[in-house]
Design a protein around this motif. Sequence first.
Motif, PDB file in Angstrom:
ATOM      1  N   LEU A   1      -1.693   9.391  -9.724  1.00  0.00           N
ATOM      2  CA  LEU A   1      -0.387   9.714 -10.308  1.00  0.00           C
ATOM      3  C   LEU A   1       0.702   9.882  -9.248  1.00  0.00           C
ATOM      4  CD1 LEU A   1      -1.265  12.031 -13.349  1.00  0.00           C
ATOM      5  CD2 LEU A   1      -0.670   9.600 -13.347  1.00  0.00           C
ATOM      6  N   PRO A   2       0.428  10.545  -8.105  1.00  0.00           N
ATOM      7  CA  PRO A   2       1.452  10.601  -7.054  1.00  0.00           C
ATOM      8  C   PRO A   2       1.872   9.219  -6.551  1.00  0.00           C
ATOM      9  CG  PRO A   2      -0.190  12.288  -6.657  1.00  0.00           C
ATOM     10  CD  PRO A   2      -0.705  11.451  -7.796  1.00  0.00           C
ATOM     11  N   VAL A   3       0.931   8.278  -6.478  1.00  0.00           N
ATOM     12  CA  VAL A   3       1.287   6.912  -6.069  1.00  0.00           C
ATOM     13  C   VAL A   3       2.220   6.284  -7.105  1.00  0.00           C
ATOM     14  CG1 VAL A   3       0.416   4.566  -5.679  1.00  0.00           C
ATOM     15  CG2 VAL A   3      -0.796   6.519  -4.714  1.00  0.00           C
ATOM     16  N   MET A   4       1.894   6.472  -8.384  1.00  0.00           N
ATOM     17  CA  MET A   4       2.741   5.931  -9.438  1.00  0.00           C
ATOM     18  C   MET A   4       4.130   6.566  -9.405  1.00  0.00           C
ATOM     19  SD  MET A   4       1.113   3.543 -11.034  1.00  0.00           S
ATOM     20  CE  MET A   4       1.900   3.336 -12.634  1.00  0.00           C
ATOM     21  N   GLU A   5       4.193   7.838  -9.036  1.00  0.00           N
ATOM     22  CA  GLU A   5       5.489   8.510  -8.937  1.00  0.00           C
ATOM     23  C   GLU A   5       6.316   7.937  -7.783  1.00  0.00           C
ATOM     24  OE1 GLU A   5       4.162  12.544  -8.896  1.00  0.00           O
ATOM     25  OE2 GLU A   5       3.661  12.452 -11.037  1.00  0.00           O
ATOM     26  N   THR A   6       5.639   7.574  -6.692  1.00  0.00           N
ATOM     27  CA  THR A   6       6.332   6.924  -5.573  1.00  0.00           C
ATOM     28  C   THR A   6       6.882   5.567  -6.005  1.00  0.00           C
ATOM     29  OG1 THR A   6       4.896   8.030  -3.968  1.00  0.00           O
ATOM     30  CG2 THR A   6       6.098   6.098  -3.192  1.00  0.00           C
ATOM     31  N   ILE A   7       6.076   4.817  -6.770  1.00  0.00           N
ATOM     32  CA  ILE A   7       6.541   3.532  -7.304  1.00  0.00           C
ATOM     33  C   ILE A   7       7.766   3.740  -8.189  1.00  0.00           C
ATOM     34  CG2 ILE A   7       5.955   1.644  -8.889  1.00  0.00           C
ATOM     35  CD1 ILE A   7       3.059   1.841  -7.824  1.00  0.00           C
ATOM     36  N   SER A   8       7.715   4.766  -9.035  1.00  0.00           N
ATOM     37  CA  SER A   8       8.855   5.057  -9.919  1.00  0.00           C
ATOM     38  C   SER A   8      10.103   5.388  -9.116  1.00  0.00           C
ATOM     39  CB  SER A   8       8.509   6.221 -10.857  1.00  0.00           C
ATOM     40  OG  SER A   8       7.458   5.860 -11.731  1.00  0.00           O
ATOM     41  N   GLU A   9       9.940   6.196  -8.067  1.00  0.00           N
ATOM     42  CA  GLU A   9      11.086   6.550  -7.224  1.00  0.00           C
ATOM     43  C   GLU A   9      11.674   5.304  -6.559  1.00  0.00           C
ATOM     44  OE1 GLU A   9      12.326   9.636  -3.619  1.00  0.00           O
ATOM     45  OE2 GLU A   9      10.203   9.214  -3.990  1.00  0.00           O
ATOM     46  N   MET A  10      10.792   4.423  -6.099  1.00  0.00           N
ATOM     47  CA  MET A  10      11.234   3.179  -5.469  1.00  0.00           C
ATOM     48  C   MET A  10      12.064   2.346  -6.433  1.00  0.00           C
ATOM     49  SD  MET A  10       8.880   0.123  -3.820  1.00  0.00           S
ATOM     50  CE  MET A  10       8.111  -0.407  -5.365  1.00  0.00           C
ATOM     51  N   MET A  11      11.589   2.210  -7.670  1.00  0.00           N
ATOM     52  CA  MET A  11      12.257   1.321  -8.615  1.00  0.00           C
ATOM     53  C   MET A  11      13.556   1.924  -9.141  1.00  0.00           C
ATOM     54  SD  MET A  11      10.340  -1.182  -8.225  1.00  0.00           S
ATOM     55  CE  MET A  11      11.385  -2.211  -9.240  1.00  0.00           C
ATOM     56  N   ILE A  12      13.587   3.223  -9.378  1.00  0.00           N
ATOM     57  CA  ILE A  12      14.833   3.871  -9.820  1.00  0.00           C
ATOM     58  C   ILE A  12      15.882   3.789  -8.715  1.00  0.00           C
ATOM     59  CG2 ILE A  12      15.846   6.158 -10.200  1.00  0.00           C
ATOM     60  CD1 ILE A  12      14.849   5.016 -12.742  1.00  0.00           C
ATOM     61  N   THR A  13      15.458   4.022  -7.470  1.00  0.00           N
ATOM     62  CA  THR A  13      16.385   3.943  -6.344  1.00  0.00           C
ATOM     63  C   THR A  13      16.964   2.541  -6.218  1.00  0.00           C
ATOM     64  OG1 THR A  13      15.120   5.651  -5.181  1.00  0.00           O
ATOM     65  CG2 THR A  13      16.664   4.359  -3.867  1.00  0.00           C
ATOM     66  N   LEU A  14      16.096   1.530  -6.346  1.00  0.00           N
ATOM     67  CA  LEU A  14      16.547   0.148  -6.223  1.00  0.00           C
ATOM     68  C   LEU A  14      17.470  -0.239  -7.372  1.00  0.00           C
ATOM     69  CD1 LEU A  14      16.508  -2.613  -4.886  1.00  0.00           C
ATOM     70  CD2 LEU A  14      14.303  -3.069  -6.005  1.00  0.00           C
TER      71      LEU A  14
ATOM     72  N   ASP B   1       0.852  -1.183   0.000  1.00  0.00           N
ATOM     73  CA  ASP B   1       0.000   0.000   0.000  1.00  0.00           C
ATOM     74  C   ASP B   1       0.893   1.239   0.000  1.00  0.00           C
ATOM     75  OD1 ASP B   1       0.979   0.059   2.591  1.00  0.00           O
ATOM     76  OD2 ASP B   1      -0.986  -0.117   3.560  1.00  0.00           O
ATOM     77  N   VAL B   2       0.292   2.419   0.003  1.00  0.00           N
ATOM     78  CA  VAL B   2       1.072   3.653  -0.129  1.00  0.00           C
ATOM     79  C   VAL B   2       2.066   3.854   1.019  1.00  0.00           C
ATOM     80  CG1 VAL B   2       0.933   6.172  -0.276  1.00  0.00           C
ATOM     81  CG2 VAL B   2      -0.644   4.758  -1.595  1.00  0.00           C
ATOM     82  N   PRO B   3       1.657   3.672   2.291  1.00  0.00           N
ATOM     83  CA  PRO B   3       2.642   3.833   3.372  1.00  0.00           C
ATOM     84  C   PRO B   3       3.832   2.880   3.233  1.00  0.00           C
ATOM     85  CG  PRO B   3       0.422   3.854   4.273  1.00  0.00           C
ATOM     86  CD  PRO B   3       0.298   3.454   2.837  1.00  0.00           C
ATOM     87  N   MET B   4       3.569   1.652   2.779  1.00  0.00           N
ATOM     88  CA  MET B   4       4.657   0.693   2.604  1.00  0.00           C
ATOM     89  C   MET B   4       5.596   1.134   1.483  1.00  0.00           C
ATOM     90  SD  MET B   4       4.403  -3.363   1.763  1.00  0.00           S
ATOM     91  CE  MET B   4       5.544  -4.523   2.490  1.00  0.00           C
ATOM     92  N   LEU B   5       5.036   1.622   0.371  1.00  0.00           N
ATOM     93  CA  LEU B   5       5.865   2.097  -0.739  1.00  0.00           C
ATOM     94  C   LEU B   5       6.795   3.208  -0.274  1.00  0.00           C
ATOM     95  CD1 LEU B   5       3.157   2.244  -3.566  1.00  0.00           C
ATOM     96  CD2 LEU B   5       5.054   0.615  -3.430  1.00  0.00           C
ATOM     97  N   ARG B   6       6.250   4.153   0.475  1.00  0.00           N
ATOM     98  CA  ARG B   6       7.058   5.271   0.965  1.00  0.00           C
ATOM     99  C   ARG B   6       8.138   4.791   1.920  1.00  0.00           C
ATOM    100  NH1 ARG B   6       1.684   8.859   1.923  1.00  0.00           N
ATOM    101  NH2 ARG B   6       1.474   9.709  -0.186  1.00  0.00           N
TER     102      ARG B   6
END
Length: 261
Positions: free
Chosen positions: A82-95, A31-36
Amino acid sequence: MTTQNAPVLLNVDGRVATLTLNRPEVLNAMDVPMLREIVERLKEVESNDAVDVLVLTGSGRGFSAGGDIKSMLSSTDESAFLPVMETISEMMITLYSLPKLVISAIHGPAAGLGLSFALAADYIFAEKQSKLAMNFIGIGLIPDGGGHFFLERRLGETKTKQVIWEGKTMGADEAFSLGLVDQLVEVELQNAVSEKINEWLHKPVKAMVKTKAILADANKQKLLNVLELEKYGQQEMRSTKDHREGVQAFLEKRRPNFTGK
């Protein structure tokens, strides 16, 4: 170190960090808190010069069932998408860009976004009993979290399309034969992971990380492009009749009746 009831646990033991997805009651659905929280923990590992290896794993019965569909359905705020998708993008680029050697240790299900997350690692273990699925098609959606990018790196374009379009659940044997998994583990997953870590830590890790960085830098723009295309493609798919039918069928536990609309 994080508290045991946090959605993400991070343990650092010398040169090895372990990031554990920790919502076992929902098979570590994100969920969103977990992604962050994942983003924060990854950045913590990134800034820790003592750490050379990061292990990704999940608590309870599986690695991750993917995005938390029920929490998504409970939200009627379309502007939050869209903000959730941006968080997902940040997660994957960071990883993907992490200057560490990354291992995914899969047990149980790794599906959807959970599979994209696992595929971003440098080396992937899977228990023989694990199940892998890029199953967005079942609710009329497309892979996100860079799923198109990570699948194509391992499978090529044609096979990637087939895997996404079929959306079926694969056993570890099939995933290994395709090349989605680097090593099958029949007995103790942790023992196999520990052996690989020990092997790596006796190598010139800085040289290994530099090779990883060169390849990541060369391919990072493509991943960014894919994430952007997935973000707006997913937004478009969410407005289709097939998506609404897929969600309704999911809630009613029946086969969807898709019409291509």
